[in-house]
Structures are given as C-alpha cells and as structure tokens.
Design a protein around this motif. Structure first.
Motif, mmCIF file in Angstrom:
data_model
loop_
_atom_site.group_PDB
_atom_site.id
_atom_site.type_symbol
_atom_site.label_atom_id
_atom_site.label_comp_id
_atom_site.label_asym_id
_atom_site.label_seq_id
_atom_site.Cartn_x
_atom_site.Cartn_y
_atom_site.Cartn_z
ATOM 1 N N CYS A 7 -28.227 -13.312 -5.220
ATOM 2 C CA CYS A 7 -29.357 -12.449 -4.883
ATOM 3 C C CYS A 7 -29.121 -11.737 -3.554
ATOM 4 N N SER A 8 -29.654 -10.542 -3.442
ATOM 5 C CA SER A 8 -29.551 -9.773 -2.202
ATOM 6 C C SER A 8 -30.905 -9.505 -1.557
ATOM 7 N N LEU A 9 -31.978 -9.597 -2.361
ATOM 8 C CA LEU A 9 -33.342 -9.243 -1.939
ATOM 9 C C LEU A 9 -33.449 -7.777 -1.522
ATOM 10 N N GLN A 10 -32.554 -6.958 -2.068
ATOM 11 C CA GLN A 10 -32.682 -5.516 -1.874
ATOM 12 C C GLN A 10 -33.818 -5.000 -2.753
ATOM 13 N N ARG A 11 -34.437 -3.885 -2.327
ATOM 14 C CA ARG A 11 -35.583 -3.339 -3.055
ATOM 15 C C ARG A 11 -35.310 -1.905 -3.490
ATOM 16 N N ASP A 12 -35.948 -1.511 -4.584
ATOM 17 C CA ASP A 12 -35.819 -0.127 -5.038
ATOM 18 C C ASP A 12 -36.889 0.740 -4.373
ATOM 19 N N ALA A 13 -36.988 1.976 -4.797
ATOM 20 C CA ALA A 13 -37.920 2.910 -4.158
ATOM 21 C C ALA A 13 -39.371 2.475 -4.281
ATOM 22 N N SER A 14 -39.681 1.705 -5.321
ATOM 23 C CA SER A 14 -41.059 1.245 -5.514
ATOM 24 C C SER A 14 -41.350 -0.058 -4.772
ATOM 25 N N GLY A 15 -40.330 -0.609 -4.107
ATOM 26 C CA GLY A 15 -40.516 -1.853 -3.370
ATOM 27 C C GLY A 15 -40.207 -3.101 -4.161
ATOM 28 N N ARG A 16 -39.802 -2.957 -5.421
ATOM 29 C CA ARG A 16 -39.474 -4.127 -6.245
ATOM 30 C C ARG A 16 -38.047 -4.587 -5.966
ATOM 31 N N PHE A 17 -37.851 -5.887 -6.083
ATOM 32 C CA PHE A 17 -36.515 -6.433 -5.871
ATOM 33 C C PHE A 17 -35.592 -6.004 -7.009
ATOM 34 N N THR A 18 -34.354 -5.665 -6.652
ATOM 35 C CA THR A 18 -33.392 -5.189 -7.643
ATOM 36 C C THR A 18 -32.589 -6.321 -8.278
ATOM 37 N N ASP A 19 -32.676 -7.526 -7.748
ATOM 38 C CA ASP A 19 -31.939 -8.653 -8.320
ATOM 39 C C ASP A 19 -32.469 -8.980 -9.711
ATOM 40 N N PRO A 20 -31.616 -9.456 -10.610
ATOM 41 C CA PRO A 20 -32.082 -9.860 -11.937
ATOM 42 C C PRO A 20 -33.180 -10.912 -11.828
ATOM 43 N N PRO A 21 -34.264 -10.768 -12.583
ATOM 44 C CA PRO A 21 -35.377 -11.723 -12.491
ATOM 45 C C PRO A 21 -34.948 -13.178 -12.664
ATOM 46 N N SER A 22 -34.017 -13.449 -13.548
ATOM 47 C CA SER A 22 -33.606 -14.837 -13.779
ATOM 48 C C SER A 22 -32.994 -15.449 -12.525
ATOM 49 N N GLU A 81 -43.553 -9.627 1.344
ATOM 50 C CA GLU A 81 -44.141 -9.047 2.551
ATOM 51 C C GLU A 81 -43.120 -8.995 3.680
ATOM 52 N N ASP A 82 -42.351 -10.077 3.850
ATOM 53 C CA ASP A 82 -41.336 -10.098 4.903
ATOM 54 C C ASP A 82 -40.239 -9.075 4.637
ATOM 55 N N ALA A 83 -39.833 -8.951 3.370
ATOM 56 C CA ALA A 83 -38.786 -7.988 3.023
ATOM 57 C C ALA A 83 -39.221 -6.563 3.347
ATOM 58 N N LEU A 84 -40.487 -6.264 3.119
ATOM 59 C CA LEU A 84 -40.999 -4.932 3.433
ATOM 60 C C LEU A 84 -40.977 -4.658 4.937
ATOM 61 N N ARG A 85 -40.967 -5.728 5.726
ATOM 62 C CA ARG A 85 -40.900 -5.598 7.181
ATOM 63 C C ARG A 85 -39.470 -5.736 7.695
ATOM 64 N N GLY A 86 -38.512 -5.843 6.766
ATOM 65 C CA GLY A 86 -37.114 -5.972 7.169
ATOM 66 C C GLY A 86 -36.710 -7.370 7.571
ATOM 67 N N ARG A 87 -37.483 -8.374 7.169
ATOM 68 C CA ARG A 87 -37.175 -9.756 7.516
ATOM 69 C C ARG A 87 -36.766 -10.544 6.276
ATOM 70 N N VAL A 88 -35.727 -11.358 6.425
ATOM 71 C CA VAL A 88 -35.306 -12.274 5.364
ATOM 72 C C VAL A 88 -35.130 -13.647 5.996
ATOM 73 N N TYR A 89 -35.924 -14.602 5.540
ATOM 74 C CA TYR A 89 -35.841 -15.957 6.074
ATOM 75 C C TYR A 89 -35.008 -16.886 5.197
ATOM 76 N N LEU A 90 -34.904 -16.599 3.909
ATOM 77 C CA LEU A 90 -34.129 -17.472 3.039
ATOM 78 C C LEU A 90 -32.672 -17.469 3.495
ATOM 79 N N PRO A 91 -32.040 -18.647 3.517
ATOM 80 C CA PRO A 91 -30.674 -18.735 4.052
ATOM 81 C C PRO A 91 -29.685 -17.870 3.273
ATOM 82 N N GLY A 92 -28.783 -17.238 4.011
ATOM 83 C CA GLY A 92 -27.772 -16.405 3.382
ATOM 84 C C GLY A 92 -26.933 -17.167 2.378
#
Length: 285
Positions: A190-205, A171-182
């Motif tokens: 991980c980057s927490l970047q999202r694809d066009a469907s809103g899913r995270f692009t990072d490998p699930p593992s 929910e925060d990522a969809l609002r442009g917010r990232v709280y987890l420390p860099g």
C-alpha cells in the motif's frame, strides 16, 4: 484566579471537546473529576498546537516551547485558567507533570511532519502523545501498586492512540500525514496515495488487510491495558474502563468494515457511549 474558576473552565473544555473521554470522566467523584478535567484541558491545548495546520510551523513550535515553560513554572501563581486548575490538581494528587513535557515532544514531531518507518518508531510517538495521558490519569486515579500500574496505563494510552490513527487515516492523509509504519505499508503493498477525488488508489483488498493487521495489533495493547482496571478504586476503574471500552468498540467497527473507515469518520452514537459508561460502573461495583 480562584482554582474553582479554573476547574469550571476545564470542565467546559471536557464537555465541548472530549467527545469520548467525557463519558468516563463523569463517573469520577467531584475532586478527581475536576483534577482529570484539568489534565485533559492542558493536554488538549498542547495537542491543538500540534494539529493547527493553519498556523505557521515556527509559531506553533514557539507556542509549544512557551507551554513547556508554563508547565515547569506552575508554582509561580499562573493566571491562565487551565494552569490555575492544573497547579491546584498537582498539589492535591501525585500527577507526574514531567509527562506533559513528553507530550510536548510528541506534538513537536507532528509539527515537523515526522514519519514512522517501523512500528517501534510509531510506538515511541504513541507513548509520548497518549501513554503520557495514561500515566497522568493514573496520578489522579491512584492504584494499589503504582509501579506495576504505570506500564499498564501506558499500554492503554497506546491502544487508544493506535485506534485514533486507524480512525483518522483518511483525514490525516488529506493533511499530508501518514502515521502507519512504512514497513507495514510495504508489507501489504500500500502507498496511501489518493486520486483527484481524495480516494485511496491502493487495491481495496490490500487496504482491508493492512487495516485489519493494525487493528489486531491495537487489540493486543487493549488486552494488556485492561489489566489496569482491577488495580484502581471502583470509580476510577469505571472511568478508565468506560473510556477504553468506547475506543475498543470503535476499533471493532473499523476492523469489521475497514473501507468504510477509510472513506469517512467512524464513531459511536451517544446512546452507545452512555450505555458503555453505565455498564462500566455496574461491572466494577
């Protein structure tokens, strides 16, 4: 306005907005229940200014400045029901009103879009927006040793906020917010970047490893914070225990299935929250 009218308004805010806290607040005797409802209603109002992305940032910051002034002027016969109730509660209990100013500081950082490079940076934020709530609640609860209890109340607030952050990553990522420390994102690749469907692009593992690392850290804060419970009277202890245990169970669900948490909102069913509250009341007695 009569304080009873203000309290009724604040209790309605708790019933409608405090989906998790309300189960614990109900366990308090009426005077403390009213006072803690006033604390929650004011905290909720401050937090709403931080979260209202539909309103321009300058107007939200101005509203936070105005709220800060209203808190400092509680003795000047307020007419707003939240401030009427809060003023009365502050006369009856040693509530550290300066903690509300820290909460305002934290919400201002939300409005400005602050990012957190290290866990220490995030911890400072968590203490402002949630540790403060622990200390404000302690003013209502009371404790056998207030000085020793304060850091434990703060720790419990941090634990709850870390849980909120993990619950709301998507929910925060969809609002442009990232709280987890860099530094943690870099550690797990991980980057927490999202694809066009809103899913995270990072490998699930990698996402699973990141989320479980953060959940384990939050669990340590619960271990510290739960040491507060024996320092409270039975009804206050039941309230604090119920609220914290609901969130700790939520954290356990996130850790058990991080990908589900990253795809949707994780919550506990009402029957489980009620069972936790009853168990908390029985345990402290």
């Amino acid at each position: 306005m009569d304080p009873s009218d203000g309290y009724r308004y604040c209790e309605q805010v708790v019933r409608s907005r405090a989906r998790n806290f309300s189960y614990g607040i109900r366990l308090l005797p009426p005077p403390k229940r009213r006072a803690l409802s006033a604390v929650y209603a004011l905290a909720r109002r401050i937090d709403d200014f931080g979260d209202d992305d539909a309103t321009p940032a300058d107007k939200r910051l101005a509203a936070l400045v105005a709220t800060r002034k209203q808190i400092s002027d509680l003795d000047s016969r307020p007419t707003d029901p939240v401030f009427v109730a809060m003023a009365d509660a502050a006369r009856r209990y040693p509530i550290p009103l300066e903690a509300f100013a820290e909460l305002v500081d934290g919400c201002e950082s939300d409005v400005r879009g602050a990012a957190y490079e290290t866990f220490d940076d995030l911890l400072a934020y968590c203490r402002r927006v949630a540790g403060t709530i622990g200390r404000l609640s302690l003013g209502v609860f009371g404790a056998t040793d207030l000085r020793a209890a304060e850091p434990l109340a703060d720790a419990l607030g941090v634990a709850l906020q870390l849980t909120n952050i993990l619950r709301d990553v998507r929910e925060d990522a969809l609002r442009g917010r990232v709280y987890l420390p860099g530094e943690d994102l870099a550690r797990f690749g991980c980057s927490l970047q999202r694809d066009a469907s809103g899913r995270f692009t990072d490998p699930p593992s990698r996402l699973v490893a990141l989320m479980r690392f953060e959940a384990a850290r939050a669990s340590e804060w619960y271990d510290t914070g739960f040491r507060l419970i024996p320092m409270l009277d039975p009804r206050s202890g039941a309230c604090a225990s119920a609220m914290a245990d609901i969130y700790r169970r939520l954290l356990a669900r996130i850790a058990a299935d991080p990908l589900a948490a990253l795809q949707g909102h994780v919550s506990l069913p009402p029957w489980e929250k009620a069972a936790v509250a009853l168990r908390s009341l029985w345990m402290v007695r």
